[in-house]
Design an enzyme around this catalytic site. Structure first.
Site, PDB file in Angstrom:
ATOM      1  N   HIS A   1      -3.029  10.855   0.642  1.00 41.72           N
ATOM      2  CA  HIS A   1      -2.431  10.663   1.979  1.00 41.72           C
ATOM      3  C   HIS A   1      -1.794  12.001   2.372  1.00 41.72           C
ATOM      4  CE1 HIS A   1      -0.853   7.363   4.844  1.00 41.72           C
ATOM      5  NE2 HIS A   1      -0.534   8.522   5.391  1.00 41.72           N
TER       6      HIS A   1
ATOM      7  N   TYR B   1      -3.796   1.697  15.857  1.00 43.15           N
ATOM      8  CA  TYR B   1      -2.538   1.834  16.594  1.00 43.15           C
ATOM      9  C   TYR B   1      -2.701   1.657  18.098  1.00 43.15           C
ATOM     10  CZ  TYR B   1      -0.277   3.492  12.357  1.00 43.15           C
ATOM     11  OH  TYR B   1       0.246   3.564  11.085  1.00 43.15           O
TER      12      TYR B   1
ATOM     13  N   ARG C   1       0.859  -1.188   0.000  1.00 40.60           N
ATOM     14  CA  ARG C   1       0.000   0.000   0.000  1.00 40.60           C
ATOM     15  C   ARG C   1       0.893   1.235   0.000  1.00 40.60           C
ATOM     16  NH1 ARG C   1      -2.522   3.099   4.673  1.00 40.60           N
ATOM     17  NH2 ARG C   1      -3.829   4.563   3.524  1.00 40.60           N
TER      18      ARG C   1
ATOM     19  N   GLU D   1      -3.125  -0.119   8.096  1.00 40.18           N
ATOM     20  CA  GLU D   1      -1.938   0.270   8.867  1.00 40.18           C
ATOM     21  C   GLU D   1      -2.067  -0.302  10.269  1.00 40.18           C
ATOM     22  OE1 GLU D   1      -0.940   4.488   9.092  1.00 40.18           O
ATOM     23  OE2 GLU D   1      -1.573   4.763   7.006  1.00 40.18           O
TER      24      GLU D   1
ATOM     25  N   GLU E   1      -7.354   8.468   6.338  1.00 40.39           N
ATOM     26  CA  GLU E   1      -7.598   9.093   7.635  1.00 40.39           C
ATOM     27  C   GLU E   1      -8.113  10.532   7.568  1.00 40.39           C
ATOM     28  OE1 GLU E   1      -4.128   8.700  10.091  1.00 40.39           O
ATOM     29  OE2 GLU E   1      -4.302   6.542  10.216  1.00 40.39           O
TER      30      GLU E   1
ATOM     31  N   ASN F   1      -7.024   1.627  10.030  1.00 38.62           N
ATOM     32  CA  ASN F   1      -5.707   1.823  10.644  1.00 38.62           C
ATOM     33  C   ASN F   1      -5.898   1.767  12.150  1.00 38.62           C
ATOM     34  OD1 ASN F   1      -4.887   2.306   8.044  1.00 38.62           O
ATOM     35  ND2 ASN F   1      -4.462   4.488   8.331  1.00 38.62           N
TER      36      ASN F   1
HETATM   37  C1  BGC Z   1      -0.733   7.757   9.149  1.00 36.48           C
HETATM   38  C2  BGC Z   1       0.731   7.560   8.817  1.00 36.48           C
HETATM   39  C3  BGC Z   1       1.562   7.806  10.061  1.00 36.48           C
HETATM   40  C4  BGC Z   1       1.168   6.765  11.094  1.00 36.48           C
HETATM   41  C5  BGC Z   1       1.941   6.855  12.392  1.00 36.48           C
HETATM   42  C6  BGC Z   1      -1.147   7.206  10.481  1.00 36.48           C
HETATM   43  O1  BGC Z   1      -1.902   8.179  11.134  1.00 36.48           O
HETATM   44  O2  BGC Z   1      -1.562   7.326   8.116  1.00 36.48           O
HETATM   45  O3  BGC Z   1       1.069   8.403   7.759  1.00 36.48           O
HETATM   46  O4  BGC Z   1       2.923   7.786   9.818  1.00 36.48           O
HETATM   47  O5  BGC Z   1      -0.178   6.889  11.406  1.00 36.48           O
HETATM   48  O6  BGC Z   1       1.700   8.046  13.043  1.00 36.48           O
END
Ligand code: BGC
Length: 449
Positions: free
Chosen positions: A122, A294, A78, A352, A167, A292
């Site tokens: 992006h 995290y 991607r 992501e 995002e 995505n």
């Molecule tokens: C984004 C990336 C970024 C990653 C880590 C996401 O919000 O799509 O571009 O590097 O998180 O912060």
């Protein structure tokens, strides 16, 4: 005995990057400047004065980078297309040399057995469009649809999965509300407009795709599930606002055709009444959802935190990444099951997931250990497997990121890569996490067991 882990047949294992974060040479071959080019060259905006002028030099090293992807065994990659390389003014005249770069990338990927998954936006808006109001100008839906059509005409014969936006929440919150990201505005009145025009542009791009494209198109959102710090009415209300603002502001209009009612509570007089027909455009059926993931947030009420009156509370027992994000794999499961339940179990790609941690120096050409990233990867892939077992329709996973890169205004200080990049020499070195990921891919998850 531990249970054997196996992902569904045909599960798409990949890695992700974005144009401004890795390419470098942002003005090469006739490209126009983007808002990130301007932002990064504005004193005080970037940590350490870092810019994307060189970044990972991927624009010039693309064939070697694709060879590294092949060596890792990636099935998909991607990446994002820099709009201003293809259309230097954002609309109108196409720059064939810019388009050519992405055609060569797609062809090189396919020649190496790697499926290309381009993201059309992006965060690097052509500066020429920012001069015309950028995401605040309602005409941007047409501009974005025009750009989408250029890309689809050129590459849909080879690209099977397209992403419109990456995002939209970050574009709005960072770019228009708090100003930490390009174009660096700080306005409670602009943020809702930017959000809405992002959604209209997404809808217009999907519509343009249906007229020209034969494959699949979706949108990528970042989801950070919110958990109330206590059962008090105030904390529960703060959690509900935070959840609506970050996790439902885009998905509700796309899937359900309406904003969460909390948006007015959050933005007050700055939240406009939108024309009903806009939701017809926004609610175009999509083929998949990109997620995505995290971290999560434990949320409590705090009245001086703008605009939500909500604060994320640190969890003393948890591990935190270098970007200050709590490692919480159960939040990944909860997120995927919530999407399943609220939006009718759409096909999902994890577009992501990853972590920034301190990496030990390269010794004898090897990054021997990156144990915290290895641990993060293992935990999140096990969580993903559990979510699939529980019925979430997840079709693929892209690690963020293929390589260390420009972490936006944090510059090169945060390393998310599974490949280590020495920014002085541009040498790429696989970290232990890259080696583990290769084994996971080769065994379709078995190496996690
Ligand atoms: C984004 C990336 C970024 C990653 C880590 C996401 O919000 O799509 O571009 O590097 O998180 O912060």
């Amino acid at each position: 005995m531990t249970e054997k882990i196996e992902f569904p047949d045909g599960f798409v294992w990949g890695a992700a990057t974005s144009a401004y974060q890795i390419e470098g040479s942002p003005l090469a071959d006739g490209a126009g400047p983007s808002i990130w080019q301007r932002f990064a060259h504005t004193p005080g905006m970037m940590n350490n004065g870092d810019t994307g002028d060189v970044a990972c030099d991927h624009y010039r090293r693309m064939p070697e980078d694709v060879a590294l992807m092949r060596d890792l065994g990636l099935k998909a990659y991607r990446f994002s297309v820099a709009w201003a390389r293809v259309l230097p003014q954002g609309t109108g005249k196409v720059n064939p040399r810019g388009l050519d770069f992405y055609e060569r990338l797609v062809d090189t990927l396919l020649a190496n057995g790697i499926e290309p998954m381009p993201t059309l936006y992006h965060w690097d808006l052509p500066a020429a469009l920012d001069d015309r109001g950028g995401w605040l100008n309602p005409d941007i839906a047409e501009w974005f649809a025009e750009y989408t059509s250029v890309m689809v005409r050129k590459l849909d014969d080879r690209v099977k999965r397209w992403v419109t936006l990456n995002e939209p929440w970050v574009v709005t919150d960072g770019g228009y509300l708090h100003g930490a990201l390009a174009p660096g505005h700080r306005s409670r009145f602009e943020a809702p407009i930017a959000s809405h025009q992002l959604l209209r542009a997404h809808g217009a791009a999907v519509k343009a795709y249906r007229a020209l494209g034969k494959h699949q198109i979706g949108i990528v959102v970042n989801i950070e599930p919110k958990y109330a710090a206590s059962d008090s009415a105030e904390d529960l209300a703060a959690t509900r606002r935070a959840e609506a603002y970050m996790n439902r502001q885009y998905l509700d209009p796309v899937f359900l055709g309406a904003y969460p009612e909390e948006m007015r509570e959050i933005f007050g007089e700055a939240w406009p009444d939108w024309p009903a027909q806009d939701f017809e455009l926004i609610k175009q059926p999509i083929d998949f959802l990109g997620v995505n993931y995290y971290t999560r947030a434990v949320t409590r009420h705090q009245s001086d935190v703008y605009p939500l009156n909500a604060l994320t509370v640190r969890q003393p027992q948890s591990t935190y990444t270098e970007t200050g994000w709590e490692v919480h794999a159960q939040g990944f499961v909860d997120t995927l099951l919530r999407i399943k339940q609220r939006y009718g179990n759409p096909p999902v790609y994890i577009t992501e997931n990853g972590s920034a941690f301190y990496d030990p120096p390269v010794v004898d050409g090897e990054v021997h250990e990156d144990p915290l990233r290895v641990d993060y990867l293992r935990k999140h892939l096990k969580a993903l497997h559990a979510a699939i077992q529980a019925g979430a329709d997840v079709r693929g996973y892209m690690a963020w990121s293929l390589m260390d890169n420009l972490e936006w205004s944090l510059g090169f200080s945060k390393r998310f890569g599974i490949l280590h990049v020495d920014f002085a020499t541009q040498k790429r070195t696989p970290k232990a996490s890259a080696k583990l990921y290769s084994q996971i891919i080769a065994s379709n998850g078995g190496a996690l067991g």
